[in-house]
Design a protein around this motif. Sequence first.
Motif, mmCIF file in Angstrom:
data_model
loop_
_atom_site.group_PDB
_atom_site.id
_atom_site.type_symbol
_atom_site.label_atom_id
_atom_site.label_comp_id
_atom_site.label_asym_id
_atom_site.label_seq_id
_atom_site.Cartn_x
_atom_site.Cartn_y
_atom_site.Cartn_z
ATOM 1 N N ILE A 27 -7.969 7.370 -4.503
ATOM 2 C CA ILE A 27 -6.765 6.532 -4.318
ATOM 3 C C ILE A 27 -6.503 6.366 -2.821
ATOM 4 N N GLY A 28 -6.555 7.501 -2.112
ATOM 5 C CA GLY A 28 -6.337 7.444 -0.666
ATOM 6 C C GLY A 28 -7.382 6.591 0.029
ATOM 7 N N VAL A 29 -8.639 6.735 -0.398
ATOM 8 C CA VAL A 29 -9.711 5.941 0.215
ATOM 9 C C VAL A 29 -9.469 4.460 -0.019
ATOM 10 N N ALA A 30 -9.048 4.127 -1.262
ATOM 11 C CA ALA A 30 -8.811 2.722 -1.575
ATOM 12 C C ALA A 30 -7.681 2.157 -0.722
ATOM 13 N N LEU A 31 -6.687 2.984 -0.414
ATOM 14 C CA LEU A 31 -5.563 2.502 0.402
ATOM 15 C C LEU A 31 -5.978 2.293 1.853
ATOM 16 N N THR A 32 -6.947 3.060 2.326
ATOM 17 C CA THR A 32 -7.287 2.997 3.752
ATOM 18 C C THR A 32 -8.588 2.258 4.004
ATOM 19 N N ALA A 66 0.838 -1.202 0.000
ATOM 20 C CA ALA A 66 0.000 0.000 0.000
ATOM 21 C C ALA A 66 0.873 1.251 0.000
ATOM 22 N N GLY A 67 1.923 1.223 0.828
ATOM 23 C CA GLY A 67 2.845 2.354 0.858
ATOM 24 C C GLY A 67 3.490 2.578 -0.504
ATOM 25 N N GLY A 68 3.785 1.471 -1.194
ATOM 26 C CA GLY A 68 4.393 1.577 -2.511
ATOM 27 C C GLY A 68 3.501 2.317 -3.493
ATOM 28 N N VAL A 69 2.204 1.988 -3.471
ATOM 29 C CA VAL A 69 1.270 2.690 -4.361
ATOM 30 C C VAL A 69 1.263 4.175 -4.017
ATOM 31 N N LEU A 70 1.232 4.472 -2.716
ATOM 32 C CA LEU A 70 1.203 5.881 -2.297
ATOM 33 C C LEU A 70 2.454 6.626 -2.779
ATOM 34 N N ILE A 71 3.608 5.963 -2.643
ATOM 35 C CA ILE A 71 4.852 6.605 -3.065
ATOM 36 C C ILE A 71 4.838 6.866 -4.569
ATOM 37 N N ALA A 73 -14.006 1.112 -10.779
ATOM 38 C CA ALA A 73 -13.633 2.151 -9.820
ATOM 39 C C ALA A 73 -14.012 3.520 -10.368
ATOM 40 N N LEU A 74 -13.795 3.712 -11.665
ATOM 41 C CA LEU A 74 -14.144 4.986 -12.293
ATOM 42 C C LEU A 74 -15.649 5.228 -12.192
ATOM 43 N N ALA A 75 -16.453 4.165 -12.380
ATOM 44 C CA ALA A 75 -17.906 4.303 -12.261
ATOM 45 C C ALA A 75 -18.277 4.753 -10.862
ATOM 46 N N LYS A 76 -17.634 4.152 -9.871
ATOM 47 C CA LYS A 76 -17.948 4.520 -8.487
ATOM 48 C C LYS A 76 -17.574 5.970 -8.203
ATOM 49 N N VAL A 77 -16.402 6.381 -8.720
ATOM 50 C CA VAL A 77 -15.974 7.755 -8.486
ATOM 51 C C VAL A 77 -16.915 8.735 -9.196
ATOM 52 N N LEU A 78 -17.327 8.378 -10.397
ATOM 53 C CA LEU A 78 -18.240 9.247 -11.147
ATOM 54 C C LEU A 78 -19.562 9.390 -10.394
ATOM 55 N N ALA A 79 -20.079 8.264 -9.889
ATOM 56 C CA ALA A 79 -21.328 8.318 -9.129
ATOM 57 C C ALA A 79 -21.154 9.220 -7.915
ATOM 58 N N HIS A 80 -20.010 9.073 -7.258
ATOM 59 C CA HIS A 80 -19.759 9.898 -6.079
ATOM 60 C C HIS A 80 -19.709 11.376 -6.431
ATOM 61 N N LEU A 126 -4.782 8.143 -15.177
ATOM 62 C CA LEU A 126 -3.911 7.387 -14.262
ATOM 63 C C LEU A 126 -4.609 6.959 -12.974
ATOM 64 N N ALA A 127 -5.482 7.825 -12.437
ATOM 65 C CA ALA A 127 -6.041 7.530 -11.117
ATOM 66 C C ALA A 127 -6.819 6.209 -11.072
ATOM 67 N N PRO A 128 -7.658 5.879 -12.077
ATOM 68 C CA PRO A 128 -8.375 4.599 -11.978
ATOM 69 C C PRO A 128 -7.445 3.408 -11.834
ATOM 70 N N VAL A 129 -6.311 3.455 -12.527
ATOM 71 C CA VAL A 129 -5.347 2.350 -12.421
ATOM 72 C C VAL A 129 -4.809 2.267 -10.999
ATOM 73 N N ALA A 130 -4.471 3.436 -10.438
ATOM 74 C CA ALA A 130 -3.931 3.448 -9.071
ATOM 75 C C ALA A 130 -4.991 3.001 -8.073
ATOM 76 N N ILE A 131 -6.242 3.438 -8.291
ATOM 77 C CA ILE A 131 -7.318 3.038 -7.380
ATOM 78 C C ILE A 131 -7.469 1.521 -7.411
ATOM 79 N N ALA A 132 -7.460 0.956 -8.626
ATOM 80 C CA ALA A 132 -7.627 -0.493 -8.754
ATOM 81 C C ALA A 132 -6.491 -1.229 -8.045
#
Lengths: 248, 222
Positions: free
Chosen positions: B148-153, A158-163, B95-102, B208-214
């Motif tokens: 992206i942050g939400v997906a990480l946490t 997860a940290g890697g993605v963030l970085i 993920a993009l669909a969810k973000v768009l809905a949001h 780029l963000a959808p890829v990172a979210i996934a």
Amino acid sequence: MWQFLHKLASPKYFYDISGKLIPWLGGLCLISLLAGLYLGLVKAPPDYQQGESYRIMFVHVPAAWMSMFIYMLMAVWSAINLVWNIKLADVMASSSAAIGASFTFLALVTGSLWGKPMWGAWWVWDARLTSELILLFLYLGYIALVSAIEDRRTAARAGGVLILVGVVNIPIIHYSVEWWNTLHQGATVTKIGKPSIHLSMLIPLLIMAVSFKLYYLAVVLMRARIEVLDRERRGAWVREMFGESSGR
Amino acid sequence: MFQAFYALLKRDLLLAFRHRGELANPLLFFLMIVTLYPLGVSPETEMLRKIAPGVIWIAALLAALFSLENLFRSDFEDGALEQMLLSAQPLSLLALAKVLAHWLVSGVPMLLLAPVLGLLLSMPEKAILALELTLGLGTPLLSLVGAIGVALTVGLRRGGVLLTLLVMPLYIPVLIFATNAVTAAAAGMPIAGQIYFLASLLMLALTLAPVAIAAALRISVS
């Protein structure tokens, strides 16, 4: 070459070889640190504009370089870990974070000390100071995320993605902040050909930069060794090394 | 593939409209933060006009973060998120669909409320127009980057504060360009440069963000 890298990626081999390297790195770091400090604080002439107070540059500038260098290294390791799934890469990435954050903090503090006599203020909202502060936030965010996730492997990934997200953002943040406001003196070393800094100041600066790099290498290897031991504490070689009783 | 996108979009919108009370919360939050400034700083028109772009944009940032927090939470808890991960459709598209809905249920209402807030802070008309333009480009950007942050946490018990810590630094360029555009518009200067920059940032985030979210979702849920 590849064989060596594969061997290096095994925790036990890494543990052995880094143990041998650390004293050398530490010794060289100490020597270059003393040489750099002597040349910088005693030998180098005072600046014609800033007098003696410019000498904090010999700590400030290498620290600022390191703060960015370590972030980039962490990004490389995170990418290696995410692509090839090499455990050691994420060990190195997570061991680097705290060192990178301390260098960033050091750069900010020395910059602030330097700014007081030069600009008459401890802090100004100048572009480079602000992006350095944001870099500190990025480091602290990474550390917070990694320490919040219990499972080490998940935390590292997860940290890697963030970085990596941060690395894409750093140039954007940097230029947006630069465009927003600027007061800081321009870079004086990277002008290859005719650097606007005198040789008698440049040499100690470069020695200090090398010394900081060696310091980083020595400390990151120490931290990585501990991390490897902790992760592999159930592994046969760790148990063997410390005797069966201490392994849980 | 697009069927899956539409299906998920429709489902999320339906879910949002079934919880109308929650829908209004981020908006109220947005309104209240803006209201606090005249009370806390000064009710003078001149002063308010000066700080208005920053105030509205910071409030929008916070409201976006606040509403994003639960983007994947309920799906994570009832297992729907795992099904999305397992499905044959590309996760980044879902993920993009969810973000768009949001964005449709939280960003668009903010766009509608913002002119009123601009009037409350006595912004000139030109600046309000620029504010709408920057919010229109900026809020989807906030949703994409924040996700992206939400997906990480998502798997963490107390992700809220952590989310703020992770995402805020990434929001800074948006804040800078947007408030700069609004301030410039209020002074009667051209704002095309800032708008183009925001638009290009939005394009970058869209790709780029959808890829990172996934990638982040796969890590957090596994």
